[in-house]
Motif scaffolding. Structure first.
Motif, PDB file in Angstrom:
ATOM      1  N   LYS A  14       0.926  -1.306   0.411  1.00  0.00           N
ATOM      2  CA  LYS A  14       0.386   0.368   0.062  1.00  0.00           C
ATOM      3  C   LYS A  14       0.804   1.311   0.021  1.00  0.00           C
ATOM      4  CE  LYS A  14      -2.875   2.909   3.361  1.00  0.00           C
ATOM      5  NZ  LYS A  14      -3.856   2.769   4.369  1.00  0.00           N
ATOM      6  N   GLU A  16      -7.638   0.929 -17.318  1.00  0.00           N
ATOM      7  CA  GLU A  16      -8.425   2.050 -16.256  1.00  0.00           C
ATOM      8  C   GLU A  16      -9.311   0.926 -15.441  1.00  0.00           C
ATOM      9  OE1 GLU A  16     -10.238   3.782 -19.136  1.00  0.00           O
ATOM     10  OE2 GLU A  16      -8.395   5.452 -19.147  1.00  0.00           O
ATOM     11  N   LYS A  17     -10.382   0.131 -15.909  1.00  0.00           N
ATOM     12  CA  LYS A  17     -11.212  -1.101 -14.802  1.00  0.00           C
ATOM     13  C   LYS A  17     -10.934  -2.155 -14.341  1.00  0.00           C
ATOM     14  CE  LYS A  17     -14.521   0.243 -18.491  1.00  0.00           C
ATOM     15  NZ  LYS A  17     -15.457  -0.259 -19.604  1.00  0.00           N
ATOM     16  N   GLU A  18      -9.454  -3.239 -14.538  1.00  0.00           N
ATOM     17  CA  GLU A  18      -8.756  -3.831 -14.547  1.00  0.00           C
ATOM     18  C   GLU A  18      -8.853  -2.893 -12.807  1.00  0.00           C
ATOM     19  OE1 GLU A  18      -8.652  -7.386 -12.868  1.00  0.00           O
ATOM     20  OE2 GLU A  18      -9.554  -7.307 -14.891  1.00  0.00           O
ATOM     21  N   THR A  19      -9.038  -4.003 -11.869  1.00  0.00           N
ATOM     22  CA  THR A  19      -8.516  -3.675 -10.751  1.00  0.00           C
ATOM     23  C   THR A  19      -7.279  -4.881  -9.669  1.00  0.00           C
ATOM     24  OG1 THR A  19     -10.520  -4.730  -9.249  1.00  0.00           O
ATOM     25  CG2 THR A  19     -10.162  -2.925  -9.906  1.00  0.00           C
ATOM     26  N   ASN A  20      -6.828  -5.979 -10.027  1.00  0.00           N
ATOM     27  CA  ASN A  20      -6.309  -7.030 -10.207  1.00  0.00           C
ATOM     28  C   ASN A  20      -4.934  -7.180 -10.856  1.00  0.00           C
ATOM     29  OD1 ASN A  20      -5.386 -10.146 -10.161  1.00  0.00           O
ATOM     30  ND2 ASN A  20      -6.869 -10.636  -9.348  1.00  0.00           N
ATOM     31  N   PHE A  21      -4.193  -7.137 -10.293  1.00  0.00           N
ATOM     32  CA  PHE A  21      -3.114  -6.309 -10.479  1.00  0.00           C
ATOM     33  C   PHE A  21      -2.516  -7.554 -11.614  1.00  0.00           C
ATOM     34  CE2 PHE A  21       1.950  -6.518  -9.947  1.00  0.00           C
ATOM     35  CZ  PHE A  21       2.100  -5.339 -11.107  1.00  0.00           C
ATOM     36  N   LYS A  51      -3.635  -7.670 -14.692  1.00  0.00           N
ATOM     37  CA  LYS A  51      -2.094  -6.826 -15.496  1.00  0.00           C
ATOM     38  C   LYS A  51      -1.207  -7.045 -15.788  1.00  0.00           C
ATOM     39  CE  LYS A  51      -4.739  -2.198 -13.709  1.00  0.00           C
ATOM     40  NZ  LYS A  51      -4.604  -0.983 -12.834  1.00  0.00           N
ATOM     41  N   ASP A  90      -0.063   3.015 -13.715  1.00  0.00           N
ATOM     42  CA  ASP A  90       0.241   2.909 -12.846  1.00  0.00           C
ATOM     43  C   ASP A  90       2.002   2.940 -12.873  1.00  0.00           C
ATOM     44  OD1 ASP A  90       0.521   0.940 -11.769  1.00  0.00           O
ATOM     45  OD2 ASP A  90      -0.901   1.055 -10.677  1.00  0.00           O
TER      46      ASP A  90
END
Length: 1706
Positions: free
Chosen positions: A386, A669-674, A677, A703
Motif C-alpha cells: 500500500k 483503466e477498469k481492471e483492479t486485479n494487478f 494486468k 501506474d
C-alpha cells in the motif's frame, strides 16, 4: 596653533634623521633655486612677509616640485600676519622637517646644524589642521600624498587621522604600497586602540579565498587568537579559506578541547539588548544570527518593526539578507517552539493500514525508529504494498528488500526443479533474475538443459539477452558450447521447415534473432504458416506475424472533421438504416461531397460486422464458429496484405492498431486485479513496436508499478525498439525516485537535450547521481551539458562553498558539465582536491581558463606531479604566477607543458614565451647555443625570425633536425634551415627528404627538379601529412617531373597526394593508359577536370552504360556528362537505381561540380518519387535546388533538408550569403520558428544555420540560453547585423549589464564577442581589466576561430568591407587599451611591440609609429609578418619599407631572404629599385609573384628582372617558373608572350587560372592562343568543360568569335572569376540571351555592374531568370515586346505593385 610633538618627528620614517638644519630666508625665487635650504630659518622678524615672498612666488610661478609645499602655501595664503606668527611659533621645527627633504637633493637629514630653538608659547588656534594640511578627502590618489605629510598628520591630528586613515583600509594599504616610508602605519594603527585592528580587519564573515591576506591573518592571530582558533576548529569552510593560501601554513591550531556548550540564555541577554543597538557598525552578523535563532519574536518586534534602524542596518551589504527575513517574518510572525518529536505519537503503525500516511511521515519514522519500522512495515507485506503505491515511497522497496529476499528467494528460486520440463511462472523467473542474479547466472544461463526448458515458453526469450549480458563474450555456454553462439544464417533454414517443422527452441531463437527473414519467409508463406499454427507449441507464430505486419506501417492520416451531414443524402448511411443495423460509427467522412467509395465500403463492412457479431455468436455451432473465425482471420490477413502492397486502402492496419490500443487502455483503466494486468503486460511485448504517439495513449493510463513491470520485460524487444521509445516513461511521477531511475538509465544515450534538462528534481538522490556519473561517458557532449544544467538547478553558490574541499570528488563527473555561472563558484581548494575528476572529463576552454587561473594564482607551492597533471592548462595561466617557480623543481615541468602547447598550436600570451624561454642572454649570441638547447627552443624559433636562424651553424641544426621537422616554419625560415643542414649533404640520399617534415617547404625548386623520381615518390606520402606543405612551384615541379615518366600509370597510389596539383595536360596525354587498370584508376581522388577527361575516354569502350557499369567506374564516374546521366536515368527509371547513384555521389571525397548537381536535379525532378529521393540527395546536391522548389516543401521535407544540413554543414557554408539567408528564412517559416521566443531547442535544431535567421528572429533568442552557452555560441558565424545584436544582448541587464560593471570572469565568458561591441562602448570597459595579456588572448581566440572549420569558410564568404570593419574594431581595442590613442602620452617600453607580441596579435593593429620605433632586431624578426599582413595601407607600407632600408641598406643590397620576406611591402619599391634587385631564386620570384597590387610599369620591370636573373629566354621558361611568376606574367609584352612554350604554359595554367591577373585584352588573347596550340588543348571549339575549368580566369581572353560560339557544356566549365574578368563591352556582344540563360547562379552573380550596364533589356531578362532561382525576386520581363498598354490608369500601376509585393512576400 599646533601642539608640541611628543616624540621626534623622524621616529616613523627611519633612524637616518639626526638633527634639523638651520636655514636663512632669501627674498627672491632665484635665490631659492640656487640654495633651496636658505629659507629654513625660524626668523620671527620676517614671518609677516613670508606669505608674500616664497609662497607668493611659488603660487604665481606654479612650482610643481612638491604637491605638499603647494598645498601648504595655499593654506597659508588665507591667514593674516597675526595668525601666521601664531602658527610659526608652534610649528617652526615641523616646517623645517617638512620643507628640507623637498627642497634639498640629499636623501637624509644629517648635517652640522644647531638644534632648533624651543617653541614659543602656544596660542589658541582658529583653524584646524585638517583644513590647512590634513585634508584627507583629497588623499584619494595615494601616490600623490607625501610621506612627510602623513607623518605630520598622524602626530598632530591623531584622532581624525585614526578615523580617516586607519579606518579606511583601502587608503591605508594604498599609502603603504605606494611609498615604503609609510610602512610604520601598521604599528601606528595597531597601537592606536586595543581592539581597533580586530574590529577593522578581523571580520571573519567577510573573508574569502580571494580577499584573505596573510598579513591580515597574522594580525588577527596576534590580536584575536582565541576567537580565530575556535572558528578554524569548528568551521571547515572557514578553515579551507584560510589555509588555501600557503603563507598561512605556520598557524598551529589547538582543537583538542571540546568546546563547552554556551549558556544560550546568558548570550541572548547579553547580546540581544536591542535598546543598546545604536551604532550599526558594532553589530556583527554573529549577533544578528544568534538573536534571530534564539529570540525571533523579540528581534521581529524590536528590529524588523523599526523601519529607521532596519534601513541603517541594510546599508551594510553583508546584512542585506536581514531585510528579506523581516519581510517574511512580519507577514507570518514566528509561532511557538515546535513540540518535541515523539515516536509513539507519530509512528502509530497500527493505524497506517487504515489511513493515508504522508510520505514525509514515513521517512521520518524510518530515520528515527528503524527497528520498529522493519518489524511493522517491512514485514507487513499488505502495508508495504500500500505504501509503495505512492511514488514518493518507492524507496521502501530498496530498504525493505533484504528482509523480503531472505524470506522469499529460497521458496521461489528452486533451480533444481527447473531441470525438469515444468512450467515456471514468468514473475518468479524475473524475480530470481533480478534479486539473485549470481545464482541465476550460474544455474540457469550456464545450464543448457534448464535454459532450453525455460525457452519452451515464448515469453521467456528475454533470457537470451539476459544471459548474454551476464556471461560476457562467448558466455552462457553449458556443456555444448551454449546458445550464445547461435548463428541464424546456418540454423534458420526456413525453406526446409515445410518438410520438417522446427522444435520450440529453434523457432523461438529464429524469431528473436532473425526477425526480418522470419517475417519474409514465414509470415508471407501461408502454407508454412498454416502448418505452424496447427501445432500447439507454435500457435503463437500466427499471432506474432499478424501483429508484426500490422505495425510495420505508419499511421495513416487522421480523421477528417466531423461536420454533421445528416441533413444531406448519404448512400452508406441509408443502406445501414434500411438494413436496420445499429451502428455508432461516424458517417460524416463518407457523406462529404467527393468522398471515395472505398471509404463508404469500409464503414459498411464495419457496421455489418458489429451488427451480425452477436447473431453469429448465438446461432453458430462450435465447429462453424471456428470455421468463420478462421475465414475472418484469412480475410483480415488478405486485406492487410493487399493494403501493404498498396493495391487498396481500407485502413485495416490502422483499425486493428486502434482497436487493440483502445481495448488495452480500457482494460488497464477498469481492471483492479494487478496479477491480471501483469499477465497482459507480459503478453504485450510486441506492442513495444507501436508508434510513440499511439503508445503514449496506452502508457498514460498505467501506474508506477505497471511501468516498472514493463521495463522489467523490456529487454526482450530492446534490439528492435525505436530509439526514443523510453520517452513514454519520462513522466516526473514515474521517475520521481532513484529506484525508478535505475530502470530508466540504460536509455540515457537516447535522451534528447530537452528531456535531459527536464528530468525530475532528483539531484540530491545519491542513486540517480551515481547512475548518471557512471554512464556519462556514453553521452554526447551536448547531452552531458544538458544534465549539467539540470543538476545546477539544485546548487547555489552557498551549497558549493559548504561542500568542503572534497565537493568535486563527492559529486563526481557531473560537476564538470555545470553551466559556467555555477562552475565558477568552485573554490581553489575544491579544484585542487578534485583535479583528478576534472581532468578525466572534457573541460571547456572557459573552464580550463578558470581552473588554471584559480589553481596557479592561489597556490604558490604546486608540486611537480600536480603540474604534470595540469598539462596544457598551464599555458592558460598568468605568466607572473609561473615566475615564482623559476628556481623550483617544477619549473622544468612548466616549460615542458608550455613547449607542448606551442607544438600543438595552443598559443599563450607573449610574456609567457619571452619570460620563460626567450629572455636569456644566450639568445644574444646564437652561435653559442648547444644542439640540445636548439632542440628545446625549436617550437619558439619561428618567432626569432630569419636573421636569428642565419646565425646558427650546421653543427647546431643537424642534431636538432628531428625537433625542427615538426615546427611550422615559414618557407623563408625553412629555406635557411634546409640550406644549412644540407650544406655538405645531399637530399638525394634515401630517407633524407622524409626527415625534413614540415621543413620541406624550404627545399628549393631547383633541388627538387634534380632529385631522382624514386626519392620523390617515396617521400610524397610523408610530405602530404605536414603543414605547411608544398607551395605551388614545388608542387608543379614534382608533378611535372613524375608525370613526364611513362611509368607514372603504375604509380597512381603514390602520386595520389598531389593529384589536385597535377596539370590536366599531363593526365590528358595518358588517359588511355591510365584506364588499362580501371579498378585502380577508379579508386583515386581525381579533380573534376581530370575525372571528366577519364570518363570521356572510358565511355568510348562502353556504348551501353548501365547503372552497374557506371558505379564500377568509381571516382571517374564523377566526370559524367549530363547527356550520359540523362540516358542512364531514362534507361532504368527505378527508385533503387537512382538511389544507388545518389548514394554513390554523396560518398565522393571531391566536391561535385555545379553543373553535375544541376543536371541531377533537373533529370530527377519530373519523376513521381522525387520527394522520396530527397533524403538520398545529401546536403551537397539538395542545396543546389532552386528556392522556388524549396519554398514549396511541406514541413516534413523541410525538416529532412534541415537534418541533412545540420549533419553536413560544410556545403551550406560554401553557399553565397544570399543563398544562405533565403534558404534559412524559408526553412524557419515552414518549421514554425518565425514567431515567439527563439528557444534553445530551435537554435540547436538549426545547427550552423541558427545565426542565419532574420534579425527579427535572432533578437528573440532566449537570454538564459545565451548566457549559459556563450562558449558554444562563439563558434558560429555572424554577419554585421548579428554582431550588433550580440553586442546589444551582452549589455542587457538580464545578461551582463553595462560594460563598466564587467569583471575578469565576464570578459572570459564574452571572449571574442568583445570585438562586436561599438567603439564608444569599448572605451567604457575598465582600463585595469584590459591588460596586454588579455588583449593578446582575445586576438589568439579570434585567430583560432578563423582557422577553424567554420571560421575559415565564414571569413571566405564575407566581403572585404565587412572584414575591414571587424579588423578596425580589433585595432581599436589594442590601441585604445595600450594607450596609443591618448594624445601626448608616451608609450612605455614594456608596451612597445616585440616579435612575440606581433605574433600573438596582428602587426597592422599596432600604430605605425610603434612599429617603426622597434629595435632593429625586433623589426627584422617581424619583417615577414609585415609582408603578409593584408590590412596595411600603402602609406604604412612605405614607412615600413623605409625602416627596412635603414636596417638592410638600399634595395640593391637586399638579399634574396629579405626580398622574400618583404611580401606586400615590396609593392612600394620604385621602378628603379625593382630593376636592380636580384631575382635569381624561384622562392624570391614566387614571393613577389603572389603580390597583386603591382602597376603595369612595375610588372614590366619585374618580368625583365626575372629573365635577366635566371638568364633564360622566354621560350625556355619552365612551368614551375611560370607558376612562380604569378601576377608578374602580365609584365611580359603581348608580342613576346607568343614565344612562351605552349606545353609548359598549359601545365602552369592550373595555378595561373586561379589568379585575378591584371593582363590587358591583348595579353589575354595571346595567352589563350598558347592554350589552343595543337600540343596543348587544341582548337577552342574542341574544348570540353574540363578544359575551361582548368584554364580558369584565362578563359576571359578567348576571341570574340570563339566566345560567342560556346555551347552549354562549354559555358558550364566557365569559372565565375573568368566571367567577371571579361571586358564589359565584349561581354555584351559575345553572349546572347540564350547563352546567358545557360549560366549557373554563381556565374550570373559574378557579372559586374559595369558588364550589367551595357546589357540589352532582353539580356537583362535572361540574367534575371537565372538569378531568380535563388534571389527569390520576380523576373524583370521588360526586354519583351511591349505590345498593348495594359495599364491605362495610375490605379492599375498601383495594383500591379501590390501584386508584386504580395508575390515576393510568399
Amino acid at each position: 596653533m599646533f601642539l608640541t610633538p611628543e616624540s621626534t618627528l623622524c621616529s616613523y620614517p627611519g633612524p637616518d634623521c639626526q638633527s634639523l638644519p638651520t636655514v636663512s630666508f632669501s627674498r627672491t625665487l632665484k635665490a631659492v633655486e640656487d640654495n633651496p635650504t636658505a629659507l629654513l630659518r625660524c626668523d620671527h622678524d620676517n614671518l609677516a612677509r613670508f606669505n608674500d615672498t616664497l609662497c607668493a612666488d611659488i603660487i604665481t610661478v606654479g612650482l610643481q616640485s612638491s604637491s605638499t609645499l603647494s598645498t601648504f602655501c595655499n593654506a597659508l595664503s588665507i591667514l593674516n600676519p597675526t595668525e601666521l606668527e601664531q602658527v610659526w611659533s608652534n610649528t617652526c621645527h615641523v616646517i623645517q622637517a617638512l620643507l628640507l627633504p623637498l627642497l634639498e637633493d640629499r636623501s637624509d637629514c644629517s648635517g652640522d646644524m644647531p638644534a632648533p630653538p624651543p617653541p614659543g608659547p602656544r596660542v589658541s588656534r582658529s583653524l584646524s589642521l585638517s583644513q590647512l594640511l590634513c585634508n584627507y578627502g583629497n588623499w584619494t590618489n595615494a601616490s600623490d600624498v607625501d610621506a612627510g605629510l602623513v607623518t605630520l598628520c598622524s602626530e598632530n591630528d591623531r584622532q581624525e587621522f585614526i578615523l580617516a586613515v586607519c579606518s579606511n583600509i583601502q587608503l591605508m594599504q594604498a599609502l603603504m604600497n605606494n611609498n615604503p616610508n609609510n610602512s610604520w602605519l601598521w604599528n601606528f594603527c595597531v597601537n592606536s586602540s586595543d581592539g581597533y585592528m580586530v574590529s577593522q580587519f578581523c571580520r571573519y564573515q567577510t573573508w574569502t579565498a580571494e580577499t584573505v591576506d596573510p598579513t591580515m591573518v597574522a594580525v588577527c592571530w596576534d590580536q584575536d587568537k582565541e576567537r580565530l582558533n575556535i572558528l578554524l576548529c569548528r568551521n571547515l569552510d572557514f578553515f579551507t579559506v584560510v589555509f588555501s593560501h600557503a603563507d598561512n601554513n605556520w598557524l598551529q591550531l589547538n582543537c583538542t578541547e571540546a568546546p563547552t556548550q554556551p549558556d544560550i540564555n546568558s548570550l541572548v541577554a547579553a547580546s540581544c539588548q536591542y535598546s543598546e543597538w545604536r551604532n550599526v557598525m558594532e553589530i556583527t552578523i554573529e549577533m544578528i544570527s544568534m538573536c534571530i535563532q534564539n529570540d525571533d519574536k523579540g528581534f521581529v518586534l524590536e528590529v524588523c518593526a523599526n523601519a529607521t534602524f532596519l534601513n541603517e542596518l541594510l546599508r551594510n551589504s553583508a546584512t542585506v539578507w536581514v531585510g528579506e527575513y523581516c519581510t517574511v517574518s512580519l507577514n507570518s510572525p514566528p509561532t511557538n517552539p515546535p513540540v518535541v518529536f515523539s515516536i509513539p505519537d507519530w509512528c502509530n503503525y497500527d493505524k497506517w493500514s487504515k489511513v493515508l500516511v504522508d510520505p514525509s511521515m514515513v521517512e521520518l519514522c524510518w530515520r528515527h525508529d528503524q527497528m520498529g519500522f522493519n518489524k511493522n512495515v517491512c514485514c507487513n507485506m499488505p502495508l508495504l504494498e500500500k505504501l509503495t503505491l505512492e511514488p514518493q515511497n518507492e524507496w521502501l522497496v530498496s530498504v525493505c528488500v533484504d528482509k523480503e529476499t531472505k524470506d522469499i528467494l529460497p521458496q521461489v528460486c528452486k533451480y533444481s526443479d527447473w531441470n525438469k520440463p515444468i512450467i515456471v511462472d514468468m514473475t518468479d523467473l524475473a524475480l530470481c533474475a533480478e534479486l539473485d542474479s549470481l545464482n541465476f547466472t550460474q544455474k540457469v544461463c550456464a545450464n543448457t538443459t534448464v535454459l532450453q526448458n525455460l525457452l519452451a515458453n515464448p515469453d521467456n526469450t528475454w533470457l537470451l539477452a539476459y544471459c548474454a549480458n551476464h556471461t560476457g563474450p562467448g558466455g552462457g555456454g553449458g556443456q555444448g558450447g551454449g546458445l550464445m553462439g547461435f548463428k541464424p544464417v546456418e540454423q534458420c533454414q526456413y525453406h526446409s521447415w515445410t518438410v520438417a517443422l522446427p522444435d520450440t527452441s529453434l523457432l523461438t531463437l529464429c524469431w528473436d534473432y532473425d526477425q526480418a527473414n522470419f517475417v519474409s519467409s514465414i509470415c508471407t508463406n501461408t502454407g508454412l504458416l498454416s502448418l505452424l499454427t496447427k501445432e500447439p507449441y507454435s500457435l503463437w507464430v500466427g499471432t506474432l506475424c499478424t501483429t508484426y505486419t500490422n505495425y510495420t506501417k505508419g499511421n495513416s492520416q487522421g480523421k477528417t472533421n466531423n461536420t454533421s451531414t445528416d441533413s444531406q443524402p448519404c448512400l452508406v448511411r441509408d443502406i445501414v438504416r434500411r438494413l436496420n443495423w445499429t451502428c455508432t460509427a461516424d458517417f460524416s467522412p463518407a457523406c462529404q461531397p467527393g468522398s471515395s467509395q472505398t471509404q463508404a465500403l469500409q464503414l459498411l463492412l464495419h457496421c455489418g460486422v458489429k451488427a451480425l457479431q452477436h447473431r453469429l455468436e448465438g446461432l453458430l455451432t462450435t465447429h462453424m464458429a471456428s470455421v468463420v473465425d478462421q475465414a475472418t482471420s484469412v480475410a483480415v490477413v488478405l486485406l492487410v496484405a493487399l493494403e501493404e502492397s498498396q493495391m487498396m486502402s481500407l485502413r485495416v492496419t490502422e483499425n486493428i492498431r486502434f482497436n487493440v490500443l483502445k481495448s488495452v487502455v480500457l482494460y488497464l483503466e477498469k481492471e483492479t486485479n494487478f496479477d491480471n494486468k501483469r499477465i497482459l503486460l507480459q503478453c504485450f511485448g510486441e506492442y513495444f513496436r507501436i508508434p510513440l504517439a499511439s503508445l503514449r495513449a496506452v502508457l498514460g493510463a498505467v501506474d508506477i508499478t505497471t511501468v516498472r513491470q514493463i521495463l522489467q520485460y523490456f529487454s526482450r524487444n530492446q534490439g528492435t525498439l525505436q530509439a526514443p521509445w523510453y520517452l513514454c516513461f519520462s513522466r516526473p511521477t514515474w521517475l520521481g525516485t532513484g529506484a525508478s531511475f535505475l530502470n530508466w538509465y540504460p536509455y540515457l544515450p537516447w535522451s534528447t537535450l530537452q528531456t535531459s534538462s527536464h528530468c525530475p528534481p532528483l539531484q540530491t538522490n545519491l542513486i540517480v547521481r551515481n547512475t548518471i556519473n557512471s554512464n556519462i561517458r556514453s553521452l554526447s557532449v551536448e547531452q552531458r551539458r544538458a544534465f549539467g544544467r539540470w543538476y545546477s538547478r539544485a546548487l547555489s553558490s552557498l551549497n558549493m562553498t559548504a561542500g568542503g574541499p572534497s565537493f568535486i570528488r563527492d559529486t563526481g563527473n557531473l560537476i564538470v558539465y555545470l553551466p559556467f555561472h555555477s562552475f565558477q563558484h568552485l573554490s581553489p581548494a575544491q579544484l585542487l582536491v578534485g583535479m583528478d575528476v576534472l581532468l578525466m572529463n572534457t573541460l571547456s576552454q572557459l573552464q580550463q581558463q578558470f581552473v588554471a587561473d584559480s589553481l596557479i594564482r592561489t597556490f604558490r607551492n604546486l608540486t611537480v606531479e600536480q603540474f604534470r597533471r595540469l598539462g596544457n592548462l598551464t599555458c592558460l595561466s598568468d605568466p607572473k604566477d609561473l615566475q615564482v617557480y623559476r628556481n623550483a623543481e617544477a619549473f622544468s615541468v612548466i616549460q615542458d607543458n608550455i613547449r607542448t602547447c606551442v607544438a600543438q598550436g595552443l598559443r599563450g600570451p607573449s610574456d609567457m614565451i619571452s619570460s620563460l624561454f626567450l629572455n636569456g642572454s644566450e639568445l644574444q649570441s646564437p652561435g653559442s647555443l648547444s644542439a640540445g638547447r636548439v632542440s628545446q627552443l625549436a617550437p619558439f624559433l619561428p618567432w626569432l625570425g630569419v636573421d636569428f636562424l642565419q646565425k646558427l651553424s650546421q653543427s647546431q641544426l643537424s642534431p636538432a633536425l628531428t625537433a625542427l621537422a615538426s615546427v611550422p616554419f615559414t618557407p623563408a625560415q625553412a629555406s635557411v634551415i634546409v640550406d644549412k643542414v644540407y650544406l655538405n649533404n645531399s637530399l638525394a640520399l634515401p630517407g633524407q627528404l622524409q626527415k625534413l617534415g614540415s621543413l620541406v617547404s624550404g627545399v628549393k625548386v631547383e633541388t627538387l627538379w634534380n632529385l631522382p623520381s624514386d626519392i620523390l615518390l617515396s617521400s610524397l606520402p610523408d610530405i602530404a601529412l605536414h603543414t605547411p606543405g608544398l607551395n605551388p612551384p614545388q608542387a608543379n615541379t614534382i608533378t611535372t617531373k613524375l608525370w613526364d615518366s611513362p611509368e607514372v600509370t603504375g604509380w597512381l597510389d603514390k602520386v595520389e597526394p598531389l593529384l589536385p596539383s597535377t596539370p590536366l595536360l599531363s593526365v590528358l596525354t595518358r588517359a588511355s593508359l591510365l584506364l588499362t587498370n580501371r579498378t585502380m584508376a577508379g579508386r583515386r581522388a581525381w579533380n573534376t577536370q581530370q575525372a571528366k577527361t577519364l570518363f570521356k575516354e572510358a565511355v568510348k569502350t562502353m556504348p551501353n552504360l548501365s547503372t552497374e557499369t557506371f558505379l564500377a567506374l568509381g571516382s571517374i564516374a564523377r566526370g559524367v556528362s549530363c547527356t550520359a546521366l540523362r540516358q542512364l536515368f531514362r534507361d532504368k527509371p527505378t527508385f533503387s537505381s537512382m538511389q544507388s547513384v545518389l548514394a554513390f555521389m554523396n560518398k565522393q571525397s571531391v566536391p561535385l561540380h555545379s553543373s553535375l548537381k544541376k543536371c541531377i536535379i533537373e533529370e530527377l525532378y519530373y519523376f513521381d518519387f522525387f520527394s522520396e529521393l530527397l533524403g538520398e540527395f545529401g546536403a551537397q546536391i539538395t542545396l543546389a535546388l532552386p528556392v522556388s522548389t524549396i519554398k514549396k516543401f511541406p514541413a516534413d521535407m523541410m525538416d529532412t533538408l534541415r537534418k541533412m544540413i545540420v549533419k553536413d554543414s560544410h556545403h551550406f557554408l560554401l553557399l553565397p550569403s544570399t543563398k544562405q539567408d533565403i534558404l534559412v528564412d524559408k526553412m524557419v517559416q515552414r518549421l514554425g520558428m518565425y514567431t515567439g521566443e527563439f528557444t534553445e531547442d530551435e537554435f540547436r535544431s538549426l545547427g550552423i544555420m541558427a545565426t542565419y535567421v532574420v534579425d527579427e528572429v535572432f533578437v528573440q533568442l532566449v537570454r538564459s540560453f545565451f548566457v549559459e552557452s556563450l562558449e558554444f555560441l562563439r563558434e558560429f558565424c555572424y554577419n554585421s547585423s548579428k554582431r550588433d545584436i550580440v553586442a546589444q544582448i551582452l549589455q542587457e541587464p538580464g545578461t551582463f549589464g553595462p560594460v563598466q560593471n564587467w569583471t575578469p570572469e565576464t570578459l572570459n565568458q564574452v571572449g571574442r564577442f568583445l570585438f562586436f561591441l561599438p567603439k564608444e562602448t569599448l572605451q567604457q570597459i575598465p582600463q585595469a581589466l584590459m591588460t596586454q595579456g588579455r588583449i593578446e588572448r582575445l586576438f589568439l581566440s579570434q585567430r583560432r576561430w578563423e582557422s577553424g572549420a567554420v571560421g575559415a569558410l565564414c571569413i571566405q564568404g564575407r566581403d572585404q568591407v565587412e572584414q575591414t570593419k571587424l579588423f578596425e574594431r580589433q585595432q581599436f581595442v589594442l590601441q585604445n587599451f595600450l594607450g596609443f590613442l591618448k594624445v601626448g602620452q608616451v608609450t612605455p617600453p614594456a608596451l612597445m611591440p616585440t616579435c612575440e607580441k606581433l605574433h600573438a596579435t596582428q602587426p597592422s593593429a599596432w600604430s605605425t609609429d610603434s612599429l617603426t620605433g622597434m629595435s632593429s632586431a625586433a623589426f627584422s624578426c617581424s619583417l615577414e609578418l609585415f609582408g603578409q599582413d593584408p590590412f596595411f595601407s600603402s602609406y604604412q607600407q612605405k614607412l615600413l619599407l623605409q625602416k627596412t632600408k635603414e636596417i638592410y641598406g638600399a634595395a640593391r643590397s637586399f638579399s634574396s631572404s629579405v626580398i622574400t620576406q618583404l611580401g606586400r611591402i615590396a609593392s612600394q619599391l620604385s621602378v628603379a629599385e625593382l630593376s636592380v634587385i636580384r631575382l635569381s631564386e624561384l622562392s624570391t620570384i614566387s614571393a613577389l609573384g603572389a603580390v597583386s597590387t603591382w602597376n603595369s610599369r612595375q610588372l614590366a620591370v619585374l618580368s625583365s628582372s626575372v629573365l635577366n636573373s635566371t638568364q633564360v629566354g622566354l621560350s625556355q621558361l619552365s612551368s614551375s617558373t611560370l607558376v612562380a611568376m604569378g601576377h608578374i606574367v602580365c609584365g611580359i609584352k603581348d608580342s613576346d608572350m607568343r614565344s612562351l612554350n605552349a606545353v609548359e604554359f598549359s601545365k602552369a595554367v592550373l595555378w595561373l587560372g586561379r589568379l585575378r591577373l591584371s593582363c590587358s585584352e591583348e595579353q589575354q588573347q595571346a595567352l589563350t592562343g598558347l592554350l589552343s596550340h595543337s600540343l596543348a588543348f587544341g582548337p577552342i571549339s574542341s574544348w570540353g568543360p574540363e578544359v575551361f575549368i582548368e584554364v580558369g580566369a584565362l578563359a576571359a581572353g578567348l576571341p570574340d568569335m570563339a566566345m560567342s560560339s560556346l555551347v552549354k557544356e562549354q559555358i558550364e566549365g566557365f569559372t565565375p572569376l573568368a566571367v567577371s574578368l571579361i571586358r564589359a563591352d565584349k561581354f555584351a556582344v559575345v553572349f546572347d540571351p540564350a547563352q546567358i540563360s545557360m549560366f549557373s547562379y554563381e556565374q550570373a552573380k559574378a557579372v559586374t555592374e559595369a558588364q550589367r550596364l551595357l546589357l540589352s533589356p532582353v539580356q537583362l531578362t535572361a540574367m534575371s531568370m537565372v538569378l531568380a532561382v535563388w534571389d527569390d525576386k520576380p523576373v524583370d520581363f521588360r526586354g519583351r515586346s511591349p505590345g498593348l498598354a495594359l495599364c491605362p490608369s495610375p490605379l492599375c500601376h498601383l495594383l500591379g505593385l501590390l501584386m508584386v509585393l504580395l508575390v515576393s512576400a510568399l
